[in-house]
Design a protein around this motif. Structure first.
Motif, PDB file in Angstrom:
ATOM      1  N   SER A  29      98.570 -48.639  22.595  1.00 56.33           N
ATOM      2  CA  SER A  29      97.541 -47.741  22.081  1.00 56.33           C
ATOM      3  C   SER A  29      98.084 -46.317  21.997  1.00 56.33           C
ATOM      4  O   SER A  29      97.910 -45.612  21.009  1.00 56.33           O
ATOM      5  CB  SER A  29      96.318 -47.768  23.006  1.00 56.33           C
ATOM      6  OG  SER A  29      95.457 -46.701  22.690  1.00 56.33           O
ATOM      7  N   ALA A  30      98.764 -45.912  23.054  1.00 56.46           N
ATOM      8  CA  ALA A  30      99.246 -44.533  23.111  1.00 56.46           C
ATOM      9  C   ALA A  30     100.367 -44.281  22.094  1.00 56.46           C
ATOM     10  O   ALA A  30     100.339 -43.313  21.339  1.00 56.46           O
ATOM     11  CB  ALA A  30      99.728 -44.222  24.530  1.00 56.46           C
ATOM     12  N   GLY A  32     102.219 -44.407  18.871  1.00 55.62           N
ATOM     13  CA  GLY A  32     101.862 -44.731  17.490  1.00 55.62           C
ATOM     14  C   GLY A  32     102.313 -43.627  16.553  1.00 55.62           C
ATOM     15  O   GLY A  32     103.287 -42.925  16.820  1.00 55.62           O
ATOM     16  N   GLY A  34     101.111 -40.937  16.259  1.00 53.77           N
ATOM     17  CA  GLY A  34     101.057 -39.681  17.001  1.00 53.77           C
ATOM     18  C   GLY A  34     102.393 -39.304  17.598  1.00 53.77           C
ATOM     19  O   GLY A  34     102.730 -38.119  17.691  1.00 53.77           O
ATOM     20  N   ASN A  35     103.178 -40.278  18.009  1.00 57.99           N
ATOM     21  CA  ASN A  35     104.449 -39.967  18.653  1.00 57.99           C
ATOM     22  C   ASN A  35     105.536 -39.608  17.667  1.00 57.99           C
ATOM     23  O   ASN A  35     106.393 -38.793  17.952  1.00 57.99           O
ATOM     24  CB  ASN A  35     104.945 -41.183  19.446  1.00 57.99           C
ATOM     25  CG  ASN A  35     103.965 -41.575  20.500  1.00 57.99           C
ATOM     26  OD1 ASN A  35     102.819 -41.894  20.202  1.00 57.99           O
ATOM     27  ND2 ASN A  35     104.378 -41.529  21.732  1.00 57.99           N
ATOM     28  N   TYR A 111      93.734 -42.856   9.968  1.00 60.50           N
ATOM     29  CA  TYR A 111      94.959 -43.351  10.602  1.00 60.50           C
ATOM     30  C   TYR A 111      95.517 -44.517   9.786  1.00 60.50           C
ATOM     31  O   TYR A 111      96.716 -44.654   9.578  1.00 60.50           O
ATOM     32  CB  TYR A 111      94.582 -43.818  12.011  1.00 60.50           C
ATOM     33  CG  TYR A 111      95.724 -43.983  12.974  1.00 60.50           C
ATOM     34  CD1 TYR A 111      96.211 -42.898  13.695  1.00 60.50           C
ATOM     35  CD2 TYR A 111      96.305 -45.233  13.195  1.00 60.50           C
ATOM     36  CE1 TYR A 111      97.247 -43.051  14.607  1.00 60.50           C
ATOM     37  CE2 TYR A 111      97.339 -45.389  14.099  1.00 60.50           C
ATOM     38  CZ  TYR A 111      97.802 -44.296  14.805  1.00 60.50           C
ATOM     39  OH  TYR A 111      98.829 -44.440  15.699  1.00 60.50           O
ATOM     40  N   PHE A 228      95.592 -36.746  21.689  1.00 60.46           N
ATOM     41  CA  PHE A 228      95.763 -37.704  20.598  1.00 60.46           C
ATOM     42  C   PHE A 228      96.811 -38.744  20.970  1.00 60.46           C
ATOM     43  O   PHE A 228      96.607 -39.945  20.829  1.00 60.46           O
ATOM     44  CB  PHE A 228      96.180 -36.970  19.315  1.00 60.46           C
ATOM     45  CG  PHE A 228      96.188 -37.847  18.093  1.00 60.46           C
ATOM     46  CD1 PHE A 228      95.056 -37.973  17.305  1.00 60.46           C
ATOM     47  CD2 PHE A 228      97.325 -38.561  17.732  1.00 60.46           C
ATOM     48  CE1 PHE A 228      95.048 -38.790  16.181  1.00 60.46           C
ATOM     49  CE2 PHE A 228      97.332 -39.385  16.614  1.00 60.46           C
ATOM     50  CZ  PHE A 228      96.186 -39.494  15.837  1.00 60.46           C
ATOM     51  N   SER A 229      97.944 -38.269  21.447  1.00 56.70           N
ATOM     52  CA  SER A 229      99.054 -39.178  21.680  1.00 56.70           C
ATOM     53  C   SER A 229      98.775 -40.131  22.833  1.00 56.70           C
ATOM     54  O   SER A 229      99.174 -41.294  22.800  1.00 56.70           O
ATOM     55  CB  SER A 229     100.325 -38.384  21.950  1.00 56.70           C
ATOM     56  OG  SER A 229     101.427 -39.254  22.000  1.00 56.70           O
ATOM     57  N   LEU A 230      98.072 -39.651  23.854  1.00 56.44           N
ATOM     58  CA  LEU A 230      97.771 -40.531  24.990  1.00 56.44           C
ATOM     59  C   LEU A 230      96.483 -41.327  24.761  1.00 56.44           C
ATOM     60  O   LEU A 230      96.009 -42.015  25.663  1.00 56.44           O
ATOM     61  CB  LEU A 230      97.660 -39.707  26.270  1.00 56.44           C
ATOM     62  CG  LEU A 230      98.944 -38.998  26.724  1.00 56.44           C
ATOM     63  CD1 LEU A 230      98.663 -38.038  27.872  1.00 56.44           C
ATOM     64  CD2 LEU A 230      99.999 -40.012  27.143  1.00 56.44           C
ATOM     65  N   SER A 231      95.918 -41.227  23.584  1.00 63.98           N
ATOM     66  CA  SER A 231      94.666 -41.942  23.246  1.00 63.98           C
ATOM     67  C   SER A 231      93.531 -41.566  24.187  1.00 63.98           C
ATOM     68  O   SER A 231      92.798 -42.425  24.669  1.00 63.98           O
ATOM     69  CB  SER A 231      94.847 -43.469  23.311  1.00 63.98           C
ATOM     70  OG  SER A 231      95.876 -43.898  22.484  1.00 63.98           O
ATOM     71  N   MET A 234      88.313 -40.534  23.673  1.00 60.57           N
ATOM     72  CA  MET A 234      87.417 -41.382  22.878  1.00 60.57           C
ATOM     73  C   MET A 234      87.253 -42.782  23.478  1.00 60.57           C
ATOM     74  O   MET A 234      86.834 -43.710  22.801  1.00 60.57           O
ATOM     75  CB  MET A 234      87.874 -41.480  21.432  1.00 60.57           C
ATOM     76  CG  MET A 234      89.283 -41.916  21.252  1.00 60.57           C
ATOM     77  SD  MET A 234      89.471 -42.786  19.701  1.00 60.57           S
ATOM     78  CE  MET A 234      88.605 -44.298  20.042  1.00 60.57           C
ATOM     79  N   ALA A 236      89.335 -45.104  24.585  1.00 64.26           N
ATOM     80  CA  ALA A 236      90.238 -46.233  24.332  1.00 64.26           C
ATOM     81  C   ALA A 236      90.801 -46.767  25.647  1.00 64.26           C
ATOM     82  O   ALA A 236      90.816 -47.981  25.890  1.00 64.26           O
ATOM     83  CB  ALA A 236      91.361 -45.823  23.390  1.00 64.26           C
ATOM     84  N   SER A 326      98.230 -49.145  17.921  1.00 61.77           N
ATOM     85  CA  SER A 326      97.254 -48.073  18.170  1.00 61.77           C
ATOM     86  C   SER A 326      95.949 -48.343  17.432  1.00 61.77           C
ATOM     87  O   SER A 326      94.855 -48.137  17.969  1.00 61.77           O
ATOM     88  CB  SER A 326      97.808 -46.729  17.712  1.00 61.77           C
ATOM     89  OG  SER A 326      98.962 -46.412  18.436  1.00 61.77           O
ATOM     90  N   SER A 329      93.604 -50.560  19.199  1.00 59.23           N
ATOM     91  CA  SER A 329      92.777 -49.977  20.270  1.00 59.23           C
ATOM     92  C   SER A 329      91.634 -49.152  19.688  1.00 59.23           C
ATOM     93  O   SER A 329      90.548 -49.094  20.265  1.00 59.23           O
ATOM     94  CB  SER A 329      93.630 -49.138  21.215  1.00 59.23           C
ATOM     95  OG  SER A 329      94.018 -47.923  20.619  1.00 59.23           O
ATOM     96  N   LEU A 330      91.876 -48.513  18.558  1.00 58.84           N
ATOM     97  CA  LEU A 330      90.790 -47.750  17.931  1.00 58.84           C
ATOM     98  C   LEU A 330      89.662 -48.686  17.511  1.00 58.84           C
ATOM     99  O   LEU A 330      88.481 -48.425  17.748  1.00 58.84           O
ATOM    100  CB  LEU A 330      91.320 -46.985  16.716  1.00 58.84           C
ATOM    101  CG  LEU A 330      92.198 -45.767  17.028  1.00 58.84           C
ATOM    102  CD1 LEU A 330      93.071 -45.389  15.832  1.00 58.84           C
ATOM    103  CD2 LEU A 330      91.348 -44.576  17.444  1.00 58.84           C
TER     104      LEU A 330
HETATM  105  N1  PFF Z   1      97.607 -42.548  20.463  1.00 58.30           N
HETATM  106  C1  PFF Z   1      97.704 -42.950  19.092  1.00 58.30           C
HETATM  107  C2  PFF Z   1      98.949 -42.344  18.503  1.00 58.30           C
HETATM  108  O1  PFF Z   1      99.607 -41.548  19.164  1.00 58.30           O
HETATM  109  O2  PFF Z   1      99.277 -42.641  17.373  1.00 58.30           O
HETATM  110  C3  PFF Z   1      96.498 -42.581  18.298  1.00 58.30           C
HETATM  111  C4  PFF Z   1      95.216 -42.899  18.972  1.00 58.30           C
HETATM  112  C5  PFF Z   1      94.929 -44.209  19.331  1.00 58.30           C
HETATM  113  C6  PFF Z   1      94.340 -41.899  19.301  1.00 58.30           C
HETATM  114  C7  PFF Z   1      93.773 -44.512  20.015  1.00 58.30           C
HETATM  115  C8  PFF Z   1      93.179 -42.168  19.978  1.00 58.30           C
HETATM  116  C9  PFF Z   1      92.917 -43.480  20.332  1.00 58.30           C
HETATM  117  F1  PFF Z   1      91.847 -43.755  20.985  1.00 58.30           F
END
Ligand code: PFF
Length: 454
Positions: A29-30, A32, A34-35, A111, A228-231, A234, A236, A326, A329-330
């Protein structure tokens, strides 16, 4: 027993099959877009190394305590966000769960569009190589019918996996895909080190300009990038922890997940910056926008000939793999809430919500301006709002969160728990409130620009 059956005689809640299944799904999830995409572009916007330093601070001070907060709420209740917050906080707090579902909806809608670009690059570059005119190519594929097709394809894939369930779908996908992604990214970083002229890229990425450290804009974007990166922000991580069967050490897992996520982002930077600087493409990243990396990197891979093609395909495959785990998980945040709240079957919930999200995403697939707008509203502002309210909830409303953090904690982390509780109570709310404040004004500027400027 808490995990044996849901409330009101609903079928037993499905659980992760193993500790590693959970950890890899959470890392999935983390890790994705975002990284690899977002981290590199906000790092470039924030002056490179200064951003990286601030980002590390944010992950440790805000990210890990917040992740632990989400994990304890999920594991304690074995419910999806709306029900979990209702059970521990009463009806008022269940609205925070609804906010999480809304944010999941909004984030996945765009996304998936970016993930669609990624998949397209992975497939097309494998078949025909990278385009010679990356800028034009990107404007052709980024928006309109072409983007819509790949967006829908990606959503269908995500729905398919979530529909199958926690163990057979989510856990299995993560166990297979995450190690693949790690190997590719590390391999690419070694390769990037061999490029002529990569030194300037490392210098930019790794030597901080101290003046940038106090720039409120950079601080804001480092904090938001951490969420965002650690999800986080929201629900998750909360949702995934609700499928945990045993009293695992959540402290250790929060640290493992956060560290793995940082490691991938950092390593991706060790690929992106040397490549871009080795090819003299830094200007195209300096004026960074949502699409910059999708122009600069394919351009770089194309310029490198045969080797570039192989490496480029691997890069986009890794990116697509990260995106899918990711996106799962969303969609799971939304799906699990619908299952719990309305008693729908997993299949129905995943398909119906997935279709609604895919439809909403058509707007972002139609125009990258809309995509940028939704990213600012949901990915920056609302995640920060969610993180703020979550820290207030765990710090001030939840009864004895420390006890839940200690459940299953090994000696290594047990001693830290009281301090983490203090951080969640006293440091997180005011600091994240400041982030929300800045995000509010940044969002207002983007909204104005959207309606006024174009
Ligand atoms: N963490 C994911 C990323 O870095 O791409 C994006 C993401 C996934 C954000 C799940 C929030 C979330 F709940």
């Amino acid at each position: 027993m808490a995990m044996g059956s849901g409330s009101g005689g609903t079928p037993a809640r499905e659980l992760f099959g193993s500790k590693w299944g959970f950890v890899l799904a959470a890392v999935g999830s983390a890790v994705g877009l975002g990284n690899m995409w977002r981290f590199s572009y906000v790092a470039a916007e924030g002056g490179g190394a200064a951003f990286v330093l601030l980002y590390i601070i944010m992950v440790i001070l805000l990210g890990i305590p917040l992740m632990l907060s989400e994990l304890v709420v999920g594991r304690k209740t074995h419910l999806s966000p709306i029900g979990a917050l209702r059970e521990l906080g009463g009806r008022g707090w269940s609205y925070l769960g609804m906010l999480f579902v809304l944010v999941g909806f909004l984030i996945l809608s765009y996304y998936s569009v970016i993930a669609g670009w990624t998949m397209r690059f992975a497939v097309e570059s494998a078949m025909t190589g990278f385009p010679g005119d990356p800028g034009d190519h990107f404007s052709e594929i980024a928006a309109g019918p072409a983007a819509i097709g790949w967006h829908l394809f990606f959503m269908a894939l995500t729905i398919g996996i979530v529909m199958i369930g926690v163990q057979k779908g989510i856990e299995r996908a993560a166990m297979l895909l995450m190690p693949t992604l790690f190997l590719i990214v590390v391999g690419l970083a070694f390769w990037a080190a061999t490029l002529d002229g990569s030194g300037a890229g490392y210098a930019y990425y790794l030597t901080p300009q101290l003046s940038e450290l106090m720039n409120p804009d950079v601080i804001r974007s480092a904090a938001s990038q951490a969420f965002f990166s650690l999800s986080l922000g929201m629900g998750a991580m909360l949702t995934f922890a609700s499928y945990l069967a045993k009293d695992e050490d959540l402290n250790e897992q929060a640290v493992t997940i956060s560290f793995a996520d940082f490691a991938v982002a950092f390593t991706a930077g060790l690929v992106v910056f040397p490549v871009i600087f080795a090819l003299g493409l830094q200007d195209s990243v300096g004026e960074s926008t949502v699409g910059a990396l999708f122009i600069a990197l394919p351009g770089a891979f194309e310029a490198m000939g045969g080797a570039g093609r192989v490496v480029g395909v691997l890069f986009f495959v890794a990116l697509a793999v990260g995106a899918i785990t990711s996106a799962i998980s969303l969609l799971e945040v939304v799906t699990s809430s619908i299952i719990d709240e309305f008693g729908l079957s997993r299949r129905r919930a995943a398909v119906s919500m997935g279709i609604l999200i895919a439809l909403l995403g058509l707007a972002s697939a139609w125009s990258t301006d809309i995509l940028g707008l939704v990213d600012q509203i949901a990915g920056e502002l609302l995640l920060a709002v969610g993180a703020l309210l979550m820290s207030i909830f765990v710090g001030w409303k939840m009864k004895d969160p420390g006890a839940e953090m200690l459940r299953g904690a090994g000696p290594r982390f047990a001693g830290a728990v009281p301090y983490v509780v203090l951080l969640v109570k006293w440091l997180l709310p005011p600091v994240i409130a400041v982030v929300v404040w800045f995000q509010f004004w940044a969002t207002l500027a983007v909204v104005r620009g959207f309606f006024g400027g174009g």
